[in-house]
Design a protein around this motif. Sequence first.
Motif, PDB file in Angstrom:
ATOM      1  N   MET A  63      34.269  -1.323  15.410  1.00 11.02           N
ATOM      2  CA  MET A  63      34.179  -1.617  13.991  1.00 11.02           C
ATOM      3  C   MET A  63      33.591  -3.004  13.790  1.00 11.02           C
ATOM      4  SD  MET A  63      37.552  -0.135  12.059  1.00 11.02           S
ATOM      5  CE  MET A  63      38.789  -0.434  13.296  1.00 11.02           C
ATOM      6  N   ALA A  64      32.809  -3.130  12.765  1.00  9.26           N
ATOM      7  CA  ALA A  64      32.202  -4.412  12.434  1.00  9.26           C
ATOM      8  C   ALA A  64      33.235  -5.326  11.789  1.00  9.26           C
ATOM      9  CB  ALA A  64      31.030  -4.202  11.482  1.00  9.26           C
ATOM     10  N   LYS A  65      32.969  -6.614  11.889  1.00  7.65           N
ATOM     11  CA  LYS A  65      33.837  -7.598  11.251  1.00  7.65           C
ATOM     12  C   LYS A  65      33.396  -7.776   9.809  1.00  7.65           C
ATOM     13  CE  LYS A  65      34.619  -9.993  15.558  1.00  7.65           C
ATOM     14  NZ  LYS A  65      34.347 -11.178  16.344  1.00  7.65           N
ATOM     15  N   ILE A  66      34.358  -8.054   8.960  1.00  8.83           N
ATOM     16  CA  ILE A  66      34.085  -8.177   7.529  1.00  8.83           C
ATOM     17  C   ILE A  66      33.062  -9.264   7.240  1.00  8.83           C
ATOM     18  CG2 ILE A  66      35.973  -9.756   6.931  1.00  8.83           C
ATOM     19  CD1 ILE A  66      34.993  -6.714   4.898  1.00  8.83           C
ATOM     20  N   GLN A  67      33.099 -10.368   7.986  1.00 10.15           N
ATOM     21  CA  GLN A  67      32.176 -11.473   7.719  1.00 10.15           C
ATOM     22  C   GLN A  67      30.727 -11.104   8.058  1.00 10.15           C
ATOM     23  OE1 GLN A  67      34.816 -11.659   9.804  1.00 10.15           O
ATOM     24  NE2 GLN A  67      34.308 -12.712  11.694  1.00 10.15           N
ATOM     25  N   ASP A  68      30.535 -10.043   8.826  1.00 11.35           N
ATOM     26  CA  ASP A  68      29.188  -9.597   9.165  1.00 11.35           C
ATOM     27  C   ASP A  68      28.618  -8.614   8.144  1.00 11.35           C
ATOM     28  OD1 ASP A  68      29.312 -11.117  11.501  1.00 11.35           O
ATOM     29  OD2 ASP A  68      30.122  -9.453  12.676  1.00 11.35           O
ATOM     30  N   CYS A  69      29.402  -8.255   7.147  1.00  8.67           N
ATOM     31  CA  CYS A  69      28.984  -7.248   6.170  1.00  8.67           C
ATOM     32  C   CYS A  69      29.242  -7.742   4.747  1.00  8.67           C
ATOM     33  CB  CYS A  69      29.737  -5.949   6.420  1.00  8.67           C
ATOM     34  SG  CYS A  69      29.493  -5.272   8.069  1.00  8.67           S
ATOM     35  N   PRO A  70      28.427  -8.663   4.259  1.00  6.72           N
ATOM     36  CA  PRO A  70      28.640  -9.167   2.905  1.00  6.72           C
ATOM     37  C   PRO A  70      28.637  -8.043   1.876  1.00  6.72           C
ATOM     38  CG  PRO A  70      26.805 -10.300   3.977  1.00  6.72           C
ATOM     39  CD  PRO A  70      27.239  -9.212   4.888  1.00  6.72           C
ATOM     40  N   GLY A  71      29.570  -8.122   0.967  1.00  2.00           N
ATOM     41  CA  GLY A  71      29.711  -7.094  -0.051  1.00  2.00           C
ATOM     42  C   GLY A  71      30.840  -6.134   0.248  1.00  2.00           C
ATOM     43  N   PHE A  72      31.261  -6.072   1.507  1.00  2.00           N
ATOM     44  CA  PHE A  72      32.313  -5.144   1.907  1.00  2.00           C
ATOM     45  C   PHE A  72      33.700  -5.781   1.949  1.00  2.00           C
ATOM     46  CE2 PHE A  72      28.975  -2.284   2.958  1.00  2.00           C
ATOM     47  CZ  PHE A  72      29.557  -1.024   2.919  1.00  2.00           C
ATOM     48  N   GLU A  73      33.819  -7.022   1.523  1.00  2.00           N
ATOM     49  CA  GLU A  73      35.113  -7.705   1.576  1.00  2.00           C
ATOM     50  C   GLU A  73      36.235  -6.909   0.896  1.00  2.00           C
ATOM     51  OE1 GLU A  73      31.853 -10.754   1.898  1.00  2.00           O
ATOM     52  OE2 GLU A  73      32.259  -9.116   0.534  1.00  2.00           O
ATOM     53  N   PRO A  74      35.994  -6.296  -0.256  1.00  2.00           N
ATOM     54  CA  PRO A  74      37.088  -5.563  -0.920  1.00  2.00           C
ATOM     55  C   PRO A  74      37.254  -4.110  -0.458  1.00  2.00           C
ATOM     56  CG  PRO A  74      35.191  -5.607  -2.367  1.00  2.00           C
ATOM     57  CD  PRO A  74      34.832  -6.429  -1.145  1.00  2.00           C
ATOM     58  N   PHE A  75      36.431  -3.649   0.483  1.00  2.00           N
ATOM     59  CA  PHE A  75      36.409  -2.232   0.831  1.00  2.00           C
ATOM     60  C   PHE A  75      37.775  -1.717   1.285  1.00  2.00           C
ATOM     61  CE2 PHE A  75      35.511   1.435   3.624  1.00  2.00           C
ATOM     62  CZ  PHE A  75      34.872   2.252   2.708  1.00  2.00           C
TER      63      PHE A  75
ATOM     64  N   SER B 284      42.035   8.245  13.847  1.00  2.00           N
ATOM     65  CA  SER B 284      43.441   7.910  14.069  1.00  2.00           C
ATOM     66  C   SER B 284      43.982   7.116  12.883  1.00  2.00           C
ATOM     67  CB  SER B 284      43.597   7.101  15.358  1.00  2.00           C
ATOM     68  OG  SER B 284      43.086   5.794  15.174  1.00  2.00           O
ATOM     69  N   GLN B 285      45.294   7.158  12.728  1.00  2.00           N
ATOM     70  CA  GLN B 285      45.927   6.353  11.685  1.00  2.00           C
ATOM     71  C   GLN B 285      45.691   4.866  11.949  1.00  2.00           C
ATOM     72  OE1 GLN B 285      49.940   7.346  10.286  1.00  2.00           O
ATOM     73  NE2 GLN B 285      49.767   9.244  11.478  1.00  2.00           N
ATOM     74  N   PHE B 286      45.659   4.484  13.212  1.00  2.00           N
ATOM     75  CA  PHE B 286      45.422   3.085  13.587  1.00  2.00           C
ATOM     76  C   PHE B 286      44.059   2.618  13.071  1.00  2.00           C
ATOM     77  CE2 PHE B 286      43.885  -0.099  16.669  1.00  2.00           C
ATOM     78  CZ  PHE B 286      44.863  -1.068  16.479  1.00  2.00           C
ATOM     79  N   TYR B 287      43.069   3.479  13.181  1.00  2.00           N
ATOM     80  CA  TYR B 287      41.723   3.163  12.677  1.00  2.00           C
ATOM     81  C   TYR B 287      41.773   2.928  11.173  1.00  2.00           C
ATOM     82  CZ  TYR B 287      36.552   3.788  12.472  1.00  2.00           C
ATOM     83  OH  TYR B 287      35.201   3.635  12.291  1.00  2.00           O
ATOM     84  N   LEU B 288      42.493   3.802  10.461  1.00  2.00           N
ATOM     85  CA  LEU B 288      42.616   3.661   9.017  1.00  2.00           C
ATOM     86  C   LEU B 288      43.383   2.387   8.653  1.00  2.00           C
ATOM     87  CD1 LEU B 288      42.048   4.805   6.228  1.00  2.00           C
ATOM     88  CD2 LEU B 288      44.116   6.209   6.450  1.00  2.00           C
ATOM     89  N   VAL B 289      44.426   2.073   9.401  1.00  2.00           N
ATOM     90  CA  VAL B 289      45.181   0.828   9.165  1.00  2.00           C
ATOM     91  C   VAL B 289      44.262  -0.377   9.323  1.00  2.00           C
ATOM     92  CG1 VAL B 289      47.001  -0.676  10.093  1.00  2.00           C
ATOM     93  CG2 VAL B 289      47.443   1.757   9.752  1.00  2.00           C
ATOM     94  N   ASN B 290      43.421  -0.351  10.348  1.00  2.00           N
ATOM     95  CA  ASN B 290      42.477  -1.458  10.557  1.00  2.00           C
ATOM     96  C   ASN B 290      41.502  -1.595   9.391  1.00  2.00           C
ATOM     97  OD1 ASN B 290      43.128  -2.803  12.962  1.00  2.00           O
ATOM     98  ND2 ASN B 290      42.277  -1.133  14.176  1.00  2.00           N
TER      99      ASN B 290
ATOM    100  N   LYS C  81      38.462  -4.554   8.613  1.00  2.00           N
ATOM    101  CA  LYS C  81      37.434  -4.080   9.536  1.00  2.00           C
ATOM    102  C   LYS C  81      36.558  -3.083   8.804  1.00  2.00           C
ATOM    103  CE  LYS C  81      39.182  -6.195  13.116  1.00  2.00           C
ATOM    104  NZ  LYS C  81      38.602  -7.327  13.734  1.00  2.00           N
ATOM    105  N   ILE C  82      35.290  -3.067   9.156  1.00  2.00           N
ATOM    106  CA  ILE C  82      34.342  -2.152   8.529  1.00  2.00           C
ATOM    107  C   ILE C  82      34.147  -0.954   9.455  1.00  2.00           C
ATOM    108  CG2 ILE C  82      32.001  -1.897   7.629  1.00  2.00           C
ATOM    109  CD1 ILE C  82      33.759  -3.868   6.080  1.00  2.00           C
ATOM    110  N   PRO C  83      34.405   0.245   8.948  1.00  2.00           N
ATOM    111  CA  PRO C  83      34.240   1.441   9.784  1.00  2.00           C
ATOM    112  C   PRO C  83      32.779   1.826   9.960  1.00  2.00           C
ATOM    113  CG  PRO C  83      34.886   2.072   7.572  1.00  2.00           C
ATOM    114  CD  PRO C  83      34.884   0.559   7.607  1.00  2.00           C
ATOM    115  N   SER C  84      32.563   2.854  10.744  1.00  2.00           N
ATOM    116  CA  SER C  84      31.208   3.370  10.936  1.00  2.00           C
ATOM    117  C   SER C  84      30.687   3.928   9.615  1.00  2.00           C
ATOM    118  CB  SER C  84      31.213   4.468  11.998  1.00  2.00           C
ATOM    119  OG  SER C  84      31.945   5.592  11.524  1.00  2.00           O
TER     120      SER C  84
END
Length: 113
Positions: free
Chosen positions: A1-13, A38-44, A50-53
């Motif tokens: 998963m990408a880090k939030i700081q690498d995806c401007p605009g996705f901070e509130p996702f 997984s639920q863990f992925y959703l928790v992240n 974290k930004i999903p695929s």
Amino acid sequence: MAKIQDCPGFEPFGADVKAARKQMRLSRQKVAELLNISQFYLVNIENNHKIPSLPIIIQLIQIFSLSAEKYFNRPISADESEQRQRVSRKVQLCPEKYLPIIEGALDGAIGNE
């Protein structure tokens, strides 16, 4: 998963996903099953910023009727001057090969080395 700081605009996702899931009264387990993750992925996604695929982003936007525009087309701040907005648009349109020149000029203008 990408880090939030690498995806401007996705901070509130993640927070938006969590709020929508709760509003629809869906458990994390149910959403994870719908997405085949997984639920863990959703928790992240929801809690750890974290930004999903991309396929998961699309599915979450569809399931929760989120605005894709909000994440992919960051609005220009109302307090930005017209000149700053014009320069931003021009930089976005600029061919990649000229960006080092522009970056050098900007560094010189703001005093970076």
